[in-house]
Motif scaffolding. Sequence first.
Motif, PDB file in Angstrom:
ATOM      1  N   ASP A  31       0.795  -1.226   0.000  1.00  0.00           N
ATOM      2  CA  ASP A  31       0.000   0.000   0.000  1.00  0.00           C
ATOM      3  C   ASP A  31       0.829   1.278   0.000  1.00  0.00           C
ATOM      4  O   ASP A  31       0.274   2.372  -0.157  1.00  0.00           O
ATOM      5  N   TYR A  32       2.139   1.175   0.213  1.00  0.00           N
ATOM      6  CA  TYR A  32       2.984   2.354   0.378  1.00  0.00           C
ATOM      7  C   TYR A  32       4.104   2.394  -0.660  1.00  0.00           C
ATOM      8  O   TYR A  32       4.611   1.351  -1.076  1.00  0.00           O
ATOM      9  N   ALA A  33       4.502   3.579  -1.023  1.00  0.00           N
ATOM     10  CA  ALA A  33       5.752   3.796  -1.740  1.00  0.00           C
ATOM     11  C   ALA A  33       6.878   3.859  -0.713  1.00  0.00           C
ATOM     12  O   ALA A  33       6.711   4.446   0.365  1.00  0.00           O
ATOM     13  N   ILE A  34       8.005   3.264  -1.038  1.00  0.00           N
ATOM     14  CA  ILE A  34       9.134   3.249  -0.109  1.00  0.00           C
ATOM     15  C   ILE A  34      10.418   3.397  -0.896  1.00  0.00           C
ATOM     16  O   ILE A  34      10.525   2.939  -2.034  1.00  0.00           O
ATOM     17  N   TYR A  94      22.289   7.674   4.293  1.00  0.00           N
ATOM     18  CA  TYR A  94      21.150   7.213   3.507  1.00  0.00           C
ATOM     19  C   TYR A  94      19.972   6.942   4.440  1.00  0.00           C
ATOM     20  O   TYR A  94      20.123   6.277   5.472  1.00  0.00           O
ATOM     21  N   TYR A  95      18.824   7.465   4.059  1.00  0.00           N
ATOM     22  CA  TYR A  95      17.608   7.326   4.849  1.00  0.00           C
ATOM     23  C   TYR A  95      16.560   6.550   4.067  1.00  0.00           C
ATOM     24  O   TYR A  95      16.286   6.866   2.910  1.00  0.00           O
ATOM     25  N   CYS A  96      15.965   5.588   4.723  1.00  0.00           N
ATOM     26  CA  CYS A  96      14.789   4.924   4.187  1.00  0.00           C
ATOM     27  C   CYS A  96      13.573   5.785   4.523  1.00  0.00           C
ATOM     28  O   CYS A  96      13.487   6.359   5.620  1.00  0.00           O
ATOM     29  N   ALA A  97      12.639   5.884   3.584  1.00  0.00           N
ATOM     30  CA  ALA A  97      11.455   6.711   3.799  1.00  0.00           C
ATOM     31  C   ALA A  97      10.252   6.082   3.105  1.00  0.00           C
ATOM     32  O   ALA A  97      10.420   5.328   2.137  1.00  0.00           O
ATOM     33  N   ALA A  98       9.069   6.412   3.584  1.00  0.00           N
ATOM     34  CA  ALA A  98       7.858   5.822   3.025  1.00  0.00           C
ATOM     35  C   ALA A  98       6.694   6.792   3.114  1.00  0.00           C
ATOM     36  O   ALA A  98       6.646   7.650   4.009  1.00  0.00           O
ATOM     37  N   ASP A  99       5.761   6.621   2.188  1.00  0.00           N
ATOM     38  CA  ASP A  99       4.540   7.416   2.212  1.00  0.00           C
ATOM     39  C   ASP A  99       3.472   6.698   1.401  1.00  0.00           C
ATOM     40  O   ASP A  99       3.792   5.891   0.520  1.00  0.00           O
ATOM     41  N   SER A 100       2.234   6.999   1.683  1.00  0.00           N
ATOM     42  CA  SER A 100       1.113   6.442   0.933  1.00  0.00           C
ATOM     43  C   SER A 100       0.593   7.512  -0.017  1.00  0.00           C
ATOM     44  O   SER A 100       1.128   8.604  -0.113  1.00  0.00           O
ATOM     45  N   GLY A 101      -0.459   7.192  -0.711  1.00  0.00           N
ATOM     46  CA  GLY A 101      -1.047   8.165  -1.618  1.00  0.00           C
ATOM     47  C   GLY A 101      -0.719   7.850  -3.055  1.00  0.00           C
ATOM     48  O   GLY A 101       0.258   7.154  -3.357  1.00  0.00           O
ATOM     49  N   ASP A 102      -1.522   8.377  -3.939  1.00  0.00           N
ATOM     50  CA  ASP A 102      -1.333   8.126  -5.359  1.00  0.00           C
ATOM     51  C   ASP A 102      -0.009   8.715  -5.835  1.00  0.00           C
ATOM     52  O   ASP A 102       0.354   9.833  -5.480  1.00  0.00           O
ATOM     53  N   LEU A 103       0.694   7.932  -6.625  1.00  0.00           N
ATOM     54  CA  LEU A 103       1.961   8.374  -7.229  1.00  0.00           C
ATOM     55  C   LEU A 103       2.924   8.949  -6.177  1.00  0.00           C
ATOM     56  O   LEU A 103       3.609   9.946  -6.416  1.00  0.00           O
ATOM     57  N   ALA A 104       2.983   8.282  -5.015  1.00  0.00           N
ATOM     58  CA  ALA A 104       3.799   8.785  -3.909  1.00  0.00           C
ATOM     59  C   ALA A 104       5.273   8.833  -4.266  1.00  0.00           C
ATOM     60  O   ALA A 104       6.010   9.703  -3.777  1.00  0.00           O
ATOM     61  N   CYS A 105       5.757   7.901  -5.087  1.00  0.00           N
ATOM     62  CA  CYS A 105       7.178   7.940  -5.481  1.00  0.00           C
ATOM     63  C   CYS A 105       7.508   9.265  -6.159  1.00  0.00           C
ATOM     64  O   CYS A 105       8.498   9.920  -5.829  1.00  0.00           O
ATOM     65  N   TYR A 116       8.002  16.053   1.535  1.00  0.00           N
ATOM     66  CA  TYR A 116       8.817  14.907   1.860  1.00  0.00           C
ATOM     67  C   TYR A 116       7.930  13.760   2.344  1.00  0.00           C
ATOM     68  O   TYR A 116       6.799  13.967   2.774  1.00  0.00           O
ATOM     69  N   PRO A 117       8.458  12.540   2.297  1.00  0.00           N
ATOM     70  CA  PRO A 117       7.667  11.411   2.812  1.00  0.00           C
ATOM     71  C   PRO A 117       7.339  11.591   4.300  1.00  0.00           C
ATOM     72  O   PRO A 117       8.045  12.294   5.027  1.00  0.00           O
ATOM     73  N   SER A 118       6.296  10.887   4.721  1.00  0.00           N
ATOM     74  CA  SER A 118       5.820  11.050   6.101  1.00  0.00           C
ATOM     75  C   SER A 118       6.652  10.284   7.105  1.00  0.00           C
ATOM     76  O   SER A 118       6.726  10.675   8.272  1.00  0.00           O
ATOM     77  N   TYR A 119       7.228   9.157   6.671  1.00  0.00           N
ATOM     78  CA  TYR A 119       7.909   8.260   7.608  1.00  0.00           C
ATOM     79  C   TYR A 119       9.372   8.092   7.216  1.00  0.00           C
ATOM     80  O   TYR A 119       9.691   7.970   6.033  1.00  0.00           O
ATOM     81  N   TRP A 120      10.240   8.053   8.249  1.00  0.00           N
ATOM     82  CA  TRP A 120      11.688   8.018   8.026  1.00  0.00           C
ATOM     83  C   TRP A 120      12.368   7.024   8.955  1.00  0.00           C
ATOM     84  O   TRP A 120      11.949   6.845  10.104  1.00  0.00           O
ATOM     85  N   GLY A 121      13.439   6.408   8.448  1.00  0.00           N
ATOM     86  CA  GLY A 121      14.314   5.641   9.303  1.00  0.00           C
ATOM     87  C   GLY A 121      15.326   6.558   9.969  1.00  0.00           C
ATOM     88  O   GLY A 121      15.326   7.769   9.762  1.00  0.00           O
ATOM     89  N   GLN A 122      16.225   5.954  10.732  1.00  0.00           N
ATOM     90  CA  GLN A 122      17.186   6.738  11.502  1.00  0.00           C
ATOM     91  C   GLN A 122      18.394   7.156  10.678  1.00  0.00           C
ATOM     92  O   GLN A 122      19.158   8.032  11.087  1.00  0.00           O
ATOM     93  N   GLY A 123      18.593   6.551   9.537  1.00  0.00           N
ATOM     94  CA  GLY A 123      19.719   6.880   8.669  1.00  0.00           C
ATOM     95  C   GLY A 123      20.894   5.944   8.883  1.00  0.00           C
ATOM     96  O   GLY A 123      21.095   5.419   9.992  1.00  0.00           O
ATOM     97  N   ILE A 124      21.659   5.737   7.820  1.00  0.00           N
ATOM     98  CA  ILE A 124      22.819   4.853   7.900  1.00  0.00           C
ATOM     99  C   ILE A 124      23.923   5.425   7.008  1.00  0.00           C
ATOM    100  O   ILE A 124      23.660   5.935   5.920  1.00  0.00           O
ATOM    101  N   GLN A 125      25.154   5.372   7.512  1.00  0.00           N
ATOM    102  CA  GLN A 125      26.271   5.985   6.804  1.00  0.00           C
ATOM    103  C   GLN A 125      26.800   5.069   5.713  1.00  0.00           C
ATOM    104  O   GLN A 125      27.011   3.859   5.937  1.00  0.00           O
ATOM    105  N   VAL A 126      27.013   5.655   4.540  1.00  0.00           N
ATOM    106  CA  VAL A 126      27.713   4.988   3.443  1.00  0.00           C
ATOM    107  C   VAL A 126      28.918   5.860   3.087  1.00  0.00           C
ATOM    108  O   VAL A 126      28.752   7.044   2.790  1.00  0.00           O
ATOM    109  N   THR A 127      30.103   5.283   3.136  1.00  0.00           N
ATOM    110  CA  THR A 127      31.319   6.009   2.822  1.00  0.00           C
ATOM    111  C   THR A 127      32.069   5.286   1.715  1.00  0.00           C
ATOM    112  O   THR A 127      32.357   4.093   1.838  1.00  0.00           O
ATOM    113  N   VAL A 128      32.355   6.016   0.640  1.00  0.00           N
ATOM    114  CA  VAL A 128      33.075   5.453  -0.492  1.00  0.00           C
ATOM    115  C   VAL A 128      34.427   6.148  -0.578  1.00  0.00           C
ATOM    116  O   VAL A 128      34.493   7.360  -0.788  1.00  0.00           O
TER     117      VAL A 128
END
Length: 130
Positions: A31-34, A94-105, A116-128
Motif C-alpha cells: 500500500d505504500y511507496a518506499i 542514507y535514509y529509508c522513507a515511506a509514504d502512501s497516496g497516489d503516485l507517492a514515489c 517529503y515522505p511522512s515516515y523516516w528511518g534513523q539513517g545509515i552511513q555509506v562512505t566510499v
Amino acid sequence: EVQLVESGGGLVQAGGSLRLSCEASGFSLDDYAIGWFRQVPGKLREGVSCISSRDAVTFYDDSVKGRFTISSDNAKNTVYLQMDSLKPEDTAVYYCAADSGDLACLTHFEGALPPYPSYWGQGIQVTVSS
C-alpha cells in the motif's frame, strides 16, 4: 506504529558495491511507496530511488541510474538498494522513507524539495573511499 530500520551501510572502495536494506513495520509495502534519500552535511536531503507496488512505479535519480537497483520483498516487508560502481560522491547518510497516496514515489521522492515522505528511518552511513 510505523517503523523503518535500515542496515547494510559501511565503508567501501570506489568501484565497489553495497546493499542497503530497510525493514518496515506498521504498514504494508503493498500500500505504500518506499525508497531512499541521502544527505551530506550542508545540503538538503535528495531523493535517490523509490518503488511502489501499488502504482507499479520505480524511480531513480539521474545520478544513480544504471548503478543502483531498488527492489522489494513484500512478503518480508523489506526494501533493498543494491549499489554498484560506487563513487566517492555517493558518500552520504542514507535514509529509508515511506509514504502512501497516489503516485507517492514521484510526489515525495523526486528531487530535494518538499513535500517529503511522512515516515523516516534513523539513517545509515555509506562512505566510499577513492
